[in-house]
Design an enzyme around this catalytic site. Structure first.
Site, mmCIF file in Angstrom:
data_model
loop_
_atom_site.group_PDB
_atom_site.id
_atom_site.type_symbol
_atom_site.label_atom_id
_atom_site.label_comp_id
_atom_site.label_asym_id
_atom_site.label_seq_id
_atom_site.Cartn_x
_atom_site.Cartn_y
_atom_site.Cartn_z
ATOM 1 C CB ALA A 63 101.360 27.461 16.509
ATOM 2 N N GLY A 102 97.345 24.442 14.722
ATOM 3 C CA GLY A 102 98.037 23.454 15.540
ATOM 4 C C GLY A 102 97.107 22.772 16.529
ATOM 5 C CD GLU A 105 98.767 21.374 12.063
ATOM 6 O OE1 GLU A 105 99.079 22.330 12.804
ATOM 7 O OE2 GLU A 105 99.365 21.116 11.008
ATOM 8 C CD GLU A 125 97.410 25.936 10.234
ATOM 9 O OE1 GLU A 125 96.332 25.888 9.602
ATOM 10 O OE2 GLU A 125 97.699 25.126 11.134
HETATM 11 N N1 3HC Z 1 98.550 32.693 19.373
HETATM 12 C C1 3HC Z 1 98.763 33.718 20.229
HETATM 13 N N2 3HC Z 1 97.781 34.544 20.661
HETATM 14 C C2 3HC Z 1 96.543 34.301 20.189
HETATM 15 C C3 3HC Z 1 96.263 33.272 19.298
HETATM 16 C C4 3HC Z 1 97.333 32.429 18.885
HETATM 17 N N3 3HC Z 1 97.142 31.393 18.058
HETATM 18 N N4 3HC Z 1 94.943 33.294 19.001
HETATM 19 C C5 3HC Z 1 94.416 34.316 19.711
HETATM 20 N N5 3HC Z 1 95.384 34.928 20.426
HETATM 21 C C6 3HC Z 1 95.224 36.057 21.354
HETATM 22 C C7 3HC Z 1 94.773 37.318 20.661
HETATM 23 O O1 3HC Z 1 95.884 38.037 20.183
HETATM 24 C C8 3HC Z 1 94.029 38.041 21.764
HETATM 25 O O2 3HC Z 1 94.988 38.663 22.583
HETATM 26 P P1 3HC Z 1 94.660 40.082 23.261
HETATM 27 O O3 3HC Z 1 93.466 39.836 24.117
HETATM 28 O O4 3HC Z 1 95.897 40.407 23.989
HETATM 29 O O5 3HC Z 1 94.365 41.031 22.133
HETATM 30 C C9 3HC Z 1 93.412 36.908 22.564
HETATM 31 O O6 3HC Z 1 94.143 35.719 22.221
HETATM 32 C C10 3HC Z 1 91.957 36.648 22.258
HETATM 33 O O7 3HC Z 1 91.800 36.533 20.853
HETATM 34 P P2 3HC Z 1 90.569 37.188 20.105
HETATM 35 O O8 3HC Z 1 90.369 38.593 20.546
HETATM 36 O O9 3HC Z 1 90.774 36.928 18.646
HETATM 37 O O10 3HC Z 1 89.359 36.304 20.673
HETATM 38 P P3 3HC Z 1 88.081 35.733 19.970
HETATM 39 O O11 3HC Z 1 87.335 35.004 21.001
HETATM 40 O O12 3HC Z 1 87.411 36.799 19.178
HETATM 41 O O13 3HC Z 1 88.624 34.658 18.890
HETATM 42 C C11 3HC Z 1 89.919 32.825 18.088
HETATM 43 C C12 3HC Z 1 89.266 33.502 19.303
HETATM 44 C C13 3HC Z 1 88.836 32.330 17.111
HETATM 45 C C14 3HC Z 1 90.705 31.640 18.582
HETATM 46 C C15 3HC Z 1 90.823 33.830 17.344
HETATM 47 O O14 3HC Z 1 91.680 34.426 18.287
HETATM 48 C C16 3HC Z 1 91.682 33.249 16.261
HETATM 49 O O15 3HC Z 1 91.215 33.058 15.147
HETATM 50 N N6 3HC Z 1 92.962 32.987 16.582
HETATM 51 C C17 3HC Z 1 93.941 32.553 15.604
HETATM 52 C C18 3HC Z 1 93.746 31.106 15.220
HETATM 53 C C19 3HC Z 1 94.801 30.685 14.248
HETATM 54 O O16 3HC Z 1 95.061 31.327 13.260
HETATM 55 N N7 3HC Z 1 95.425 29.517 14.523
HETATM 56 C C20 3HC Z 1 96.438 28.999 13.682
HETATM 57 C C21 3HC Z 1 97.757 29.455 14.186
HETATM 58 S S1 3HC Z 1 99.084 28.987 13.122
HETATM 59 C C22 3HC Z 1 99.401 27.389 13.551
HETATM 60 O O17 3HC Z 1 98.717 26.838 14.358
HETATM 61 C C23 3HC Z 1 100.572 26.759 12.891
HETATM 62 C C24 3HC Z 1 100.568 25.295 13.032
HETATM 63 O O18 3HC Z 1 100.040 24.686 11.888
HETATM 64 C C25 3HC Z 1 101.939 24.769 13.279
#
Ligand code: 3HC
Ligand code: NAI
Length: 696
Positions: A63, A102, A105, A125
């Site tokens: 998400a 997400g 999912e 999450e």
């Molecule tokens: N939402 C919004 N922005 C995100 C994002 C997300 N889920 N994931 C990454 N970004 C952004 C980062 O803030 C960063 O922005 P910036 O360049 O402006 O600083 C850019 O994307 C690149 O991210 P990284 O620097 O972290 O890039 P990497 O290549 O090192 O890593 C990644 C990529 C493994 C995808 C890592 O970004 C990550 O772990 N992201 C979060 C994943 C996550 O936690 N997903 C679950 C979200 S909660 C959810 O999905 C709820 C659902 O169940 C309803």
């Protein structure tokens, strides 16, 4: 505005493509686009099966986290996934990069999954203080079984595609190009009824196993709520119908969304990315970085060498003499062997590193080709200046010269060279191949591309770099010195060091300050106090009990005894400590009084926040968020509290200022409110207000 989701057809296969850089997060436009594309696919009679694929570097990484904490906007992700799952024609998810949260999912709502062999997938999450909120708690157990699913969602582990295939999370690994392989799989499914994950039988409950897992989580993650809530929500939902289970999940997800832990953990996520956005280096390319020279192969130099080697860099390590070089080489080999035995490094790769990428030397000339030189010799200005003068003579033009000093003035070190533009501080933390934090210390004359190279190195080493200004202790050690002084003062006044440790681990710190001292060695603090004795203010309070322990030969773990006694397993409090404390207090004429856990935490946090405010005010840290990232990654501050500045905002700056003024009634030398804190309280602002508009 064009949609980030497009629909096209290739033969009898409908292709839905998500293109939402950088990580294809499912923001509102993607969710709306997916609904439209699913409708277009359903209406396209020529399409008999579909493929859902992502452009760019990754499948959907989750998400859109930046939307959290704001009013949610329809369509909601669970409904989008339900609409795809309800389609009458099968859709194949074609996964590359990372399918997270997400994103996974969404893939589980498709009717089949194929992944590139290098892909990874997981439900992270809980690391954001949430639980999977778009069907993950209900669909993952139906695909891979109850306990593997609970393990995956509570550990936030990224599952490699081959393992996902074995678990039944995906149906196939792509052999060759992903789109073509996904289309081939879709062809085999065309005309068949879709296999819906929601229709698979829910796994049987296993109360003994889930209770054991929850007990383990409570023990290993004290204070954190998301992990155990995820277990409860998943198991409660699985006992009901799929739709009822989804309602249970939604309620649990929304409750966590409102929790302070969620706010803190998402602050930490964005802060760790914001630290790299510095106006000073915006758009500045780093210098080339392949060959690293390290001067000094003791505790830190060897750890830094290993960190660089594991990242694929070439390392030459310089010691004073052959015996020192041999010792350093043995340490490096031991640390690499540890990585092999922990499964982090393949043995042949280790052999190749030792044969081709690593060497020791005793002559500075061996460093002439290095792109980056990192000095990690004794903490002495004279020794460091001599080393930098020598490096200045041999280093190639454009090489970055860095010092790993913990406290010393990097401007003075830069002045020992003819090229201060190339000199920066790179303050690693011990053990350097494990700890994620790197303070990039920026002296007055450092060139932007030298600073950018420090940040590029951190990225290469998978560390988080924070810019710090020059001062005694930079960001982290300076704040540490201040709150340690508050903690030691409490012990002088009557607090039990063991109770202090208990109160602060109860707050969430990874270790208490006295257990940390035992680990580092009491000699370190003793030497620092000796070094600073001349500059001491008459009203500074000296932890005479620490000096006495040191003088009695108790150095902590390395001598077997410090604040704790390490002969016992697990260690117990040093039984002689109460008498020693009593004697020290009597010598100083102090009448001890009691401190409860709340007061211990209040005084420690007030000291930490007060000094952190000064660190921000004088520019040592660029923003409050930089302080948070330092304390989270280098000092064991509980991540679910977001860092001291985030915690202070949530706790109330006015309350902290009141505490400081109350403590000042006893000691107005130590407890002086930071002007920035006073100003923020007076103007009704928070530290968070200073984070905004500061990034590049
Ligand atoms: N939402 C919004 N922005 C995100 C994002 C997300 N889920 N994931 C990454 N970004 C952004 C980062 O803030 C960063 O922005 P910036 O360049 O402006 O600083 C850019 O994307 C690149 O991210 P990284 O620097 O972290 O890039 P990497 O290549 O090192 O890593 C990644 C990529 C493994 C995808 C890592 O970004 C990550 O772990 N992201 C979060 C994943 C996550 O936690 N997903 C679950 C979200 S909660 C959810 O999905 C709820 C659902 O169940 C309803
Ligand atoms: P150490 O004493 O373990 O290692 C220093 C090494 O430098 C020794 O092996 C010594 O032989 C070598 N050395 C000394 N002079 C040299 C010279 N002129 N040329 C080549 N080699 C030389 O010390 P440690 O703990 O590794 O600390 C090194 C630096 O890192 C210090 O500045 C320290 O403040 C800093 N630091 C230490 C941390 C720690 O936890 N120990 C954490 C972060 C920084």
């Amino acid at each position: 505005m064009t949609s980030p989701v497009t629909y096209a057809r290739q033969g009898r296969i409908g292709l839905i493509t998500i293109d939402n850089p950088p990580v294809n997060a499912t923001g509102q436009a993607v969710r709306a686009g997916l609904i439209d594309a699913a409708r277009a696919f359903a209406a396209d009679d020529a399409a008999q099966a579909g493929v859902l694929i992502c452009a760019g570097r990754t499948w959907v990484a989750g998400a859109d986290i930046s939307e959290f904490g704001r009013p949610p906007q329809a369509p909601f992700l669970p409904d989008v996934i339900a609409a795809i799952e309800a389609l009458e024609k099968p859709v194949v998810a074609a996964i590359h990069g990372t399918a997270l949260g997400g994103g996974l999912e969404l893939a589980m709502g498709c009717h089949a999954r194929i992944a590139a062999p290098s892909a990874r997938m997981g439900l992270p999450e809980v690391t954001l203080g949430l639980l999977p909120g778009a069907g993950g708690t209900q669909r993952l157990p139906r695909l891979i079984g109850l306990m593997p699913a609970l393990e995956a969602m509570t550990s936030a582990r990224q599952i490699p595609a081959p393992e996902a295939r074995e678990l039944g999370l995906i149906d196939a690994l792509a052999d060759g190009e992903l789109t073509a392989a996904a289309i081939a799989l879709a062809e085999t499914l065309a005309g068949q009824p879709p296999r819906r994950t929601r229709d698979l039988p829910a796994p049987e409950a296993d109360p003994a196993a889930t209770d054991a897992l929850k007990a383990r989580l409570v023990r290993s993650l004290p204070g954190q709520i998301a992990q155990t809530t995820a277990v409860d929500v998943a198991t409660e939902g699985l006992a009901l119908s799929f739709d009822e289970g989804m309602a249970v999940e939604r309620a649990g997800f929304l409750a966590l969304m409102d929790s302070p832990q969620r706010a803190a953990l998402i602050h930490a996520f964005f802060a760790e990315r914001a630290v790299a956005h510095l106006p000073q280096i915006a758009g500045v390319p780093p210098r080339a970085l392949d060959r690293v020279g390290i001067v000094g192969g003791g505790l830190m130099g060897a750890g830094i060498a290993v960190s660089c080697l594991l990242a694929g860099l070439d390392v030459t390590l310089l010691e004073r003499d052959q015996a020192g070089a041999d010792k350093a080489a043995a340490t490096v080999a031991d640390l690499l062997a540890g990585a092999v035995s922990r499964g982090k490094l393949a043995a042949p790769r280790r052999d190749a590193i030792l044969a081709d990428a690593f060497r020791t030397a005793t002559d500075h000339e061996a460093l002439a080709q290095a792109d980056l030189l990192i000095e990690a010799v004794f903490e002495s200005m004279d020794v460091k200046r001599q080393v930098f003068a020598a490096l200045d003579r041999v280093a190639k033009p454009g090489a970055v010269l860095a010092t790993n000093t913990s406290y010393l003035d990097v401007n003075q070190i830069a002045d020992a060279t003819s090229r201060p533009r190339d000199v920066i501080g790179l303050h690693f933390f011990s053990p350097a191949h494990v700890m994620r934090l790197l303070e990039v210390v920026v002296p007055d004359r450092a060139a932007p591309d030298a600073i950018a190279t420090g940040f590029a190195l951190a990225k290469r080493l998978k560390k988080v770099a924070v810019r710090a200004g020059v001062c005694d202790g930079f960001i982290g050690n300076r704040i540490l010195a201040h709150y340690r002084a508050a903690v030691d003062a409490m012990v002088l006044d009557g607090a039990d060091p063991i109770a202090v440790d208990r109160a602060l681990t109860g707050f969430g710190f990874a270790m208490g300050p006295y257990a940390v001292t035992d680990l580092a060695g009491l000699d370190i603090g003793y030497m620092t106090r000796q070094r600073k004795a001349a500059d001491r203010h008459p009203r500074d309070r000296v932890p005479a009990f620490a000096d006495r322990l040191y003088e009695q030969g108790h150095l902590g773990r390395k001598s077997g005894r410090g604040y704790y006694d390490y002969a016992a397993k697990p260690p117990v409090p040093n039984p002689d400590l109460p008498a020693l404390l009593e004697a020290v207090r009597a010598d100083l004429g102090l009448t001890p009084r009691g401190f409860d856990a709340d007061e211990i935490v209040a005084r420690t946090m007030a000291a930490m926040v007060n000094e952190a405010a000064r660190v921000v005010e004088d520019g040592t840290a660029l923003r409050p968020l930089d302080v948070d990232v330092v304390m989270l990654n280098g000092y064991g501050f509980p991540r679910w509290r977001g860092g001291p500045m985030h915690w202070a905002d949530a706790h109330g700056l006015d309350r902290i200022l009141d505490d400081i003024r109350r403590f000042a009634a006893e000691d107005d030398h130590f407890w002086r409110p930071a002007p920035l804190l006073v100003d923020l309280v007076a103007t009704g602002r928070r530290f968070a207000d200073l984070n905004e508009g500061q990034s590049a």
